[in-house]
Design an enzyme around this catalytic site. Structure first.
Site, mmCIF file in Angstrom:
data_model
loop_
_atom_site.group_PDB
_atom_site.id
_atom_site.type_symbol
_atom_site.label_atom_id
_atom_site.label_comp_id
_atom_site.label_asym_id
_atom_site.label_seq_id
_atom_site.Cartn_x
_atom_site.Cartn_y
_atom_site.Cartn_z
ATOM 1 N N GLU A 26 81.452 126.126 15.463
ATOM 2 C CA GLU A 26 80.744 124.836 15.424
ATOM 3 C C GLU A 26 81.683 123.647 15.261
ATOM 4 O O GLU A 26 82.851 123.805 14.915
ATOM 5 C CB GLU A 26 79.698 124.818 14.310
ATOM 6 C CG GLU A 26 80.309 124.841 12.929
ATOM 7 C CD GLU A 26 79.412 124.210 11.866
ATOM 8 O OE1 GLU A 26 79.012 123.042 12.047
ATOM 9 O OE2 GLU A 26 79.162 124.873 10.861
ATOM 10 N N LYS A 87 76.277 113.407 14.117
ATOM 11 C CA LYS A 87 75.982 114.770 13.663
ATOM 12 C C LYS A 87 74.667 115.178 14.328
ATOM 13 O O LYS A 87 73.622 114.606 14.034
ATOM 14 C CB LYS A 87 75.847 114.786 12.136
ATOM 15 C CG LYS A 87 75.344 116.112 11.571
ATOM 16 C CD LYS A 87 75.071 115.982 10.072
ATOM 17 C CE LYS A 87 74.213 117.131 9.570
ATOM 18 N NZ LYS A 87 73.691 116.889 8.224
ATOM 19 N N VAL A 107 75.045 123.941 12.638
ATOM 20 C CA VAL A 107 74.796 125.369 12.876
ATOM 21 C C VAL A 107 73.602 125.523 13.829
ATOM 22 O O VAL A 107 73.671 126.273 14.818
ATOM 23 C CB VAL A 107 74.543 126.110 11.539
ATOM 24 C CG1 VAL A 107 73.971 127.505 11.785
ATOM 25 C CG2 VAL A 107 75.844 126.208 10.742
ATOM 26 N N SER A 141 67.113 122.474 5.566
ATOM 27 C CA SER A 141 67.935 122.306 6.769
ATOM 28 C C SER A 141 67.240 122.865 8.012
ATOM 29 O O SER A 141 66.602 123.924 7.969
ATOM 30 C CB SER A 141 69.269 123.020 6.579
ATOM 31 O OG SER A 141 70.002 122.979 7.779
ATOM 32 N N ALA A 142 67.429 122.165 9.120
ATOM 33 C CA ALA A 142 66.939 122.666 10.413
ATOM 34 C C ALA A 142 67.664 123.939 10.833
ATOM 35 O O ALA A 142 67.253 124.607 11.789
ATOM 36 C CB ALA A 142 67.107 121.580 11.482
ATOM 37 N N ASP A 143 68.731 124.300 10.114
ATOM 38 C CA ASP A 143 69.408 125.576 10.404
ATOM 39 C C ASP A 143 68.471 126.762 10.169
ATOM 40 O O ASP A 143 68.573 127.785 10.863
ATOM 41 C CB ASP A 143 70.639 125.785 9.497
ATOM 42 C CG ASP A 143 71.766 124.806 9.792
ATOM 43 O OD1 ASP A 143 71.691 124.075 10.796
ATOM 44 O OD2 ASP A 143 72.731 124.787 8.995
ATOM 45 N N LYS A 160 76.602 127.108 0.029
ATOM 46 C CA LYS A 160 77.122 126.396 -1.144
ATOM 47 C C LYS A 160 75.997 126.176 -2.133
ATOM 48 O O LYS A 160 74.838 126.018 -1.737
ATOM 49 C CB LYS A 160 77.621 125.014 -0.728
ATOM 50 C CG LYS A 160 78.986 124.986 -0.105
ATOM 51 C CD LYS A 160 79.532 123.557 -0.143
ATOM 52 C CE LYS A 160 80.917 123.487 0.454
ATOM 53 N NZ LYS A 160 80.929 123.514 1.918
HETATM 54 N N1 PSU Z 1 77.546 123.600 4.700
HETATM 55 C C1 PSU Z 1 78.879 123.740 4.532
HETATM 56 N N2 PSU Z 1 79.711 123.199 5.468
HETATM 57 C C2 PSU Z 1 79.241 122.532 6.572
HETATM 58 C C3 PSU Z 1 77.819 122.421 6.728
HETATM 59 C C4 PSU Z 1 77.023 122.958 5.780
HETATM 60 O O1 PSU Z 1 79.312 124.325 3.562
HETATM 61 O O2 PSU Z 1 80.034 122.057 7.386
HETATM 62 C C5 PSU Z 1 77.299 121.704 7.947
HETATM 63 C C6 PSU Z 1 76.899 122.705 9.046
HETATM 64 O O3 PSU Z 1 77.131 122.121 10.299
HETATM 65 C C7 PSU Z 1 75.392 122.834 8.824
HETATM 66 C C8 PSU Z 1 75.028 121.430 8.449
HETATM 67 O O4 PSU Z 1 74.682 123.259 9.967
HETATM 68 O O5 PSU Z 1 76.101 121.007 7.606
HETATM 69 C C9 PSU Z 1 73.695 121.369 7.738
HETATM 70 O O6 PSU Z 1 73.297 120.040 7.599
HETATM 71 P P1 PSU Z 1 71.826 119.717 7.020
HETATM 72 O O7 PSU Z 1 71.878 120.176 5.586
HETATM 73 O O8 PSU Z 1 71.693 118.238 7.167
HETATM 74 O O9 PSU Z 1 70.866 120.485 7.853
HETATM 75 MN MN MN Z 2 68.632 118.052 5.343
#
Ligand code: PSU
Ligand code: MN
Length: 305
Positions: A26, A87, A107, A141-143, A160
Site C-alpha cells: 500500500e 489519502k 488498506v 475504518s472502511a478497511d 495498533k
Molecule cells: N494503521 C497503521 N499504519 C497505517 C495505517 C493504519 O498502523 O499506515 C493506514 C492504512 O493505510 C489504513 C489506514 O488503511 O491508515 C486506515 O485509516 P482510517 O482509520 O482512516 O480508515
Molecule cells: Mn476513520
C-alpha cells in the site's frame, strides 16, 4: 488488462499472466504512515524483500487518473515527498480517478486495486479498525467492510492500540472475515506480540495459510482475510511502553477536534514524534516481516492454484 482507470506495470502483468506470486503493497503507509525519507527507503527495501523470495511486488496508488499497480522508483519518491498527497479510501476512489489527483491508497483501496488486477496477497504494517471511543464518534475504518467484501488476504502486524482491539475482532467476526495469526496464540498489537486478546485462528506454516485461503475463496460470497503476523521478538516494544504515548496522542486528537479521515494520519505522526525513533524502527521491521510472510504465502498459493 490495462484500462483507462487501471494501469498494470509490465513486470506485474507478466507475473500475473504466468501465474507467479505477486504481492500488493500500500501507499498510505508511504505518504501518511512514516516520515520522509524513511518512508521511501522502506518502500524500496520492502519491494526488494518480495523479489528476493521469488515474488513480484506491486505497490499500489492512484495517480494520473488510474489505479497504478506496480510503481516506478520515481512514482514512489513522488508519493513519499509531495505535500498534501490525498489519502484515498473506498469513497474517494472516483474523485481521485476523475480529477487525476496524486492519491495514496489505504488498506481498503489497495485491496480494491489488487482485486481489479487479480492479486490475492497484500502486505502492510497495520490495518484500520474500530477506534477507541467509537461509541461517540462512530469511527470504524472502511478497511473492515472492505475485508468483508473484497477477496484479498491482508498480512499485517495486527492493529495498533490507537484502536479498540477487542471490538475490532468482534466486528471482523460479524463481517465473516477469517482472522488467522501466524505461529502465535494471541492476536498481536502491532509494536508488541501481545494484545491480551486470543487469536480466533492460529496456523503456523505459510503453506497451511495458503491452503486455508484457497478453500475460503471457494465459499460463495467470500471476501478477504486478515493474516496477523506478530512483530519479531527482537524488534518488539512492550505493550505498556507504547500505551502512554498512544493514549496521549488519542487525547490530543480529541482535544483538537480531529475527526474523519484525518484521525489515523494524525495519530500515526504523533506517535512517531512522541516516541522518538523507537516506534519508527519497530514499524519498519514489522513491515518487512509482513512482506516476507505475504510472499511465502503467495508462492505457496501459486503452487496450489
Ligand atoms: N494503521 C497503521 N499504519 C497505517 C495505517 C493504519 O498502523 O499506515 C493506514 C492504512 O493505510 C489504513 C489506514 O488503511 O491508515 C486506515 O485509516 P482510517 O482509520 O482512516 O480508515
Ligand atoms: Mn476513520
Amino acid at each position: 488488462m490495462t484500462t483507462p482507470h487501471l494501469k498494470i506495470h509490465p513486470d506485474v502483468a507478466a507475473a500475473l499472466a504466468a501465474g507467479r506470486a505477486v504481492v500488493a503493497l500500500e501507499s498510505t503507509i508511504i505518504s501518511h504512515g512514516m516520515p520522509y525519507p524513511k518512508n521511501v527507503e522502506t518502500a524500496r527495501e520492502v519491494e526488494q524483500i518480495v523479489r528476493d523470495l521469488g515474488g513480484t511486488p506491486a505497490t499500489i496508488a492512484i495517480m494520473d487518473g488510474a489505479f497504478q499497480i506496480g510503481l516506478t522508483e520515481e512514482q514512489i519518491e513522488r508519493l513519499g515527498n509531495t505535500p498534501d498527497v490525498m489519502k484515498a479510501s473506498r469513497r474517494d476512489v472516483g474523485l481521485a480517478l476523475a480529477t487525476q489527483r496524486l492519491a495514496a491508497t489505504t488498506v481498503a483501496t489497495t485491496m480494491i486495486g489488487a482485486a481489479m488486477a487479480g492479486i490475492r496477497l497484500f502486505a502492510t504494517g497495520g490495518t484500520g479498525g474500530v477506534h477507541r471511543g467509537y461509541q461517540n464518534s462512530l469511527d470504524v475504518s472502511a478497511d473492515l467492510p472492505e475485508l468483508a467484501q473484497t477477496p484479498v488476504a491482508v498480512v499485517s502486524a495486527g492493529v495498533k492500540s490507537i484502536l479498540d482491539i477487542g471490538r475490532t475482532l468482534e466486528y471482523l467476526e460479524t463481517l465473516g472475515v477469517p482472522v488467522i495469526t501466524c505461529a502465535a496464540d494471541e492476536f498481536p498489537a502491532f509494536y508488541s506480540r501481545e494484545s491480551g486478546h486470543p487469536s480466533p485462528l492460529r496456523l503456523d506454516a505459510p503453506e497451511s495459510i495458503a491452503g486455508t485461503l484457497e478453500a475460503h475463496w471457494t465459499v460463495p460470497g467470500a471476501g478477504g482475510a486478515l493474516i496477523a503476523n506478530p512483530i519479531p521478538e527482537k524488534d518488539a516494544i512492550a505493550f505498556g511502553e507504547m500505551e502512554e504515548i498512544i493514549t496521549r496522542a488519542v487525547n490530543e486528537a480529541e482535544d483538537q477536534g480531529i475527526h474523519g479521515k484525518a484521525v489515523t494520519p494524525f495519530l500515526l505522526a504523533r506517535i512517531v514524534e512522541l516516541s522518538g525513533g523507537t516506534s519508527l524502527t519497530a514499524n519498519i521491521a514489522l513491515v518487512k516481516n509482513n512482506a516476507r510472510l505475504a510472499t511465502e504465502i503467495a508462492v505457496a498459493l501459486a503452487r496450489i492454484s
